[in-house]
Design a protein around this motif. Sequence first.
Motif, PDB file in Angstrom:
ATOM      1  N   GLY A 110       0.794  -1.218   0.000  1.00  0.00           N
ATOM      2  CA  GLY A 110       0.000   0.000   0.000  1.00  0.00           C
ATOM      3  C   GLY A 110       0.828   1.271   0.000  1.00  0.00           C
ATOM      4  N   ASN A 111       0.196   2.344   0.467  1.00  0.00           N
ATOM      5  CA  ASN A 111       0.824   3.653   0.551  1.00  0.00           C
ATOM      6  C   ASN A 111       0.101   4.459   1.618  1.00  0.00           C
ATOM      7  OD1 ASN A 111       2.363   5.962   0.042  1.00  0.00           O
ATOM      8  ND2 ASN A 111       0.998   6.658  -1.601  1.00  0.00           N
ATOM      9  N   PRO A 112       0.386   4.201   2.910  1.00  0.00           N
ATOM     10  CA  PRO A 112      -0.318   4.901   3.984  1.00  0.00           C
ATOM     11  C   PRO A 112      -0.074   6.408   3.923  1.00  0.00           C
ATOM     12  CG  PRO A 112       0.888   3.004   4.817  1.00  0.00           C
ATOM     13  CD  PRO A 112       1.348   3.223   3.418  1.00  0.00           C
ATOM     14  N   ARG A 113      -1.100   7.174   4.328  1.00  0.00           N
ATOM     15  CA  ARG A 113      -1.000   8.631   4.378  1.00  0.00           C
ATOM     16  C   ARG A 113      -1.283   9.092   5.795  1.00  0.00           C
ATOM     17  NH1 ARG A 113      -2.142  10.869  -0.556  1.00  0.00           N
ATOM     18  NH2 ARG A 113      -1.287  12.769   0.348  1.00  0.00           N
ATOM     19  N   THR A 114      -0.809  10.294   6.136  1.00  0.00           N
ATOM     20  CA  THR A 114      -1.125  10.889   7.432  1.00  0.00           C
ATOM     21  C   THR A 114      -2.275  11.870   7.263  1.00  0.00           C
ATOM     22  OG1 THR A 114       0.380  12.767   7.230  1.00  0.00           O
ATOM     23  CG2 THR A 114       1.294  10.696   8.117  1.00  0.00           C
ATOM     24  N   LEU A 115      -3.041  12.064   8.309  1.00  0.00           N
ATOM     25  CA  LEU A 115      -4.173  12.981   8.237  1.00  0.00           C
ATOM     26  C   LEU A 115      -3.737  14.421   7.981  1.00  0.00           C
ATOM     27  CD1 LEU A 115      -7.194  13.431   8.378  1.00  0.00           C
ATOM     28  CD2 LEU A 115      -6.999  13.579  10.866  1.00  0.00           C
ATOM     29  N   PRO A 116      -2.703  14.955   8.665  1.00  0.00           N
ATOM     30  CA  PRO A 116      -2.293  16.336   8.368  1.00  0.00           C
ATOM     31  C   PRO A 116      -1.918  16.535   6.899  1.00  0.00           C
ATOM     32  CG  PRO A 116      -1.332  15.627  10.433  1.00  0.00           C
ATOM     33  CD  PRO A 116      -1.956  14.411   9.816  1.00  0.00           C
ATOM     34  N   ASP A 117      -1.210  15.556   6.334  1.00  0.00           N
ATOM     35  CA  ASP A 117      -0.848  15.683   4.925  1.00  0.00           C
ATOM     36  C   ASP A 117      -2.087  15.675   4.040  1.00  0.00           C
ATOM     37  OD1 ASP A 117       1.822  15.820   5.520  1.00  0.00           O
ATOM     38  OD2 ASP A 117       2.267  13.729   4.984  1.00  0.00           O
ATOM     39  N   ARG A 118      -3.046  14.817   4.366  1.00  0.00           N
ATOM     40  CA  ARG A 118      -4.262  14.748   3.563  1.00  0.00           C
ATOM     41  C   ARG A 118      -5.073  16.031   3.686  1.00  0.00           C
ATOM     42  NH1 ARG A 118      -6.350  13.581  -1.096  1.00  0.00           N
ATOM     43  NH2 ARG A 118      -8.550  12.966  -1.037  1.00  0.00           N
ATOM     44  N   LEU A 119      -5.169  16.602   4.865  1.00  0.00           N
ATOM     45  CA  LEU A 119      -5.919  17.842   5.037  1.00  0.00           C
ATOM     46  C   LEU A 119      -5.299  18.973   4.231  1.00  0.00           C
ATOM     47  CD1 LEU A 119      -6.750  17.654   8.847  1.00  0.00           C
ATOM     48  CD2 LEU A 119      -8.354  17.409   6.942  1.00  0.00           C
TER      49      LEU A 119
END
Length: 473
Positions: free
Chosen positions: A452-461
């Motif tokens: 996969g490719n996990p993301r962080t919430l701050p980066d997504r926001l």
Amino acid sequence: MIPRPVSVSLSGDVLLSDGSFDQRLDPSLPPSGYILDISPSGIDLAGGSSSGIFYGTQTLRQLMPAAALRSGAAGPWEVPCGRIVDSPRYEWRGVMLDVARHYMPVADVLRFIDLAAFHKLNVLHLHLTDDQGWRVEVPGWPRLTTVGSWRTSTMLGSRRHALFDGRPHGGYYTADDLREIVAFAAARHVTVVPEVDMPGHMQAAIAAYPSLGNGFEGPVRTSWGISSHVLNMTPATLDFCRAVLDHLCDIFPSPLIGIGGDECPVEEWGGDTTVQPRFTAQMALFLATRGRRVFGWDEILAGGAPPDAVIAAWRGPFPTAAAVAAGHQVVACPDISTYLDYRQSDDPLEPTPVGTLLTLADVYAFTPGVDSDLVLGGQANIWTEHMESARRVDYMAYPRLCAFAEAVWGPATFEDFTTRLDPHLTRLDALGVNYRPLTGPRPWDARPDAPGNPRTLPDRLTELAEMTADLRR
């Protein structure tokens, strides 16, 4: 939704199912509301309409022992006595199923609907086409299914890894298949809202009919992500779009018809951002001749959506407010709360972990974030890039979809929900649902072949703020 006491006071322990069971309509109740009275002398169910009767019956099914849900099970069954007064918080309690990235056979779609209805969800948004596959036959356009419904290979895991399985994948639904799905859903008070994504996410159709595109001649897309190949705006291509929508109107009685409108690159149009709003307006005018309305992702707000369009607000929490401010009815489905393809934990055994972390508690905390009559409700979205089977869909959907169903029926507390979840999982066991255990993934749930490719919430926001800049001006 898992049954919970709402204005309930227990008056006894059990009632045998061979007691009387009376059902009646009570117009004084909300249309989807019900009152379920269970006493030693029998069961009385009053509903504001036939949907209220149906939802009360689902609660009664959930009050029975889990064994009662198994095929061939024989009673009599014992259920607790008491009174439940209940009605939904939102009119739209939906779930989107993507059958374009991975085709799901009709029997699996019917099972998916049955499980959703058991949890009192009432809308199935059926995502029928995308760059990676076209799943509906259209009269006069045979190559949509002979060519557009098949790809030569499928990407394994996140596109950053560029891994492929080398196996053809495909399938499509005939008109009779779709009519069966619609009828099966209607019997369970579920409205099926079809979506054919246009004018972007159209590489499968252009692969079948290159004249629809802007010079591209190539295959159905095998990788995930967004294709740059979009429809041209010639009269013949617009007629094709109208023919597709006309066919959908013939099959689906839904007052809304989805045309997508999301993630549409403009390079092949010379960077002209006014093309898509004009296209959407023309499709809306056509649907109006069939007595239908446009249902589109929040990108169609840019440049002005048709006045009666209903918006599916997905790019974080902001577009819901933007749609309301523009006077549109809206279904809230922010990815950071409702995208059930997103990873469920940081456990390395989670299969193909993508997106931001979205736990059971995160999903239960869903709220549209805007208090307005224009907010129809909410929807959980199941994108199937990394779900190649119904079993994998089960794992990613449940029990998070249980939490979402309760959030849009509401209100309750997460602590109360968790006390009722363990016994509810025995019902899912009885129904054969391959849900994710609360203790975490099992060794055989892992997908080391599909990283996969996990993301962080701050980066997504931060990314979402940039993506919705056009709506913030």
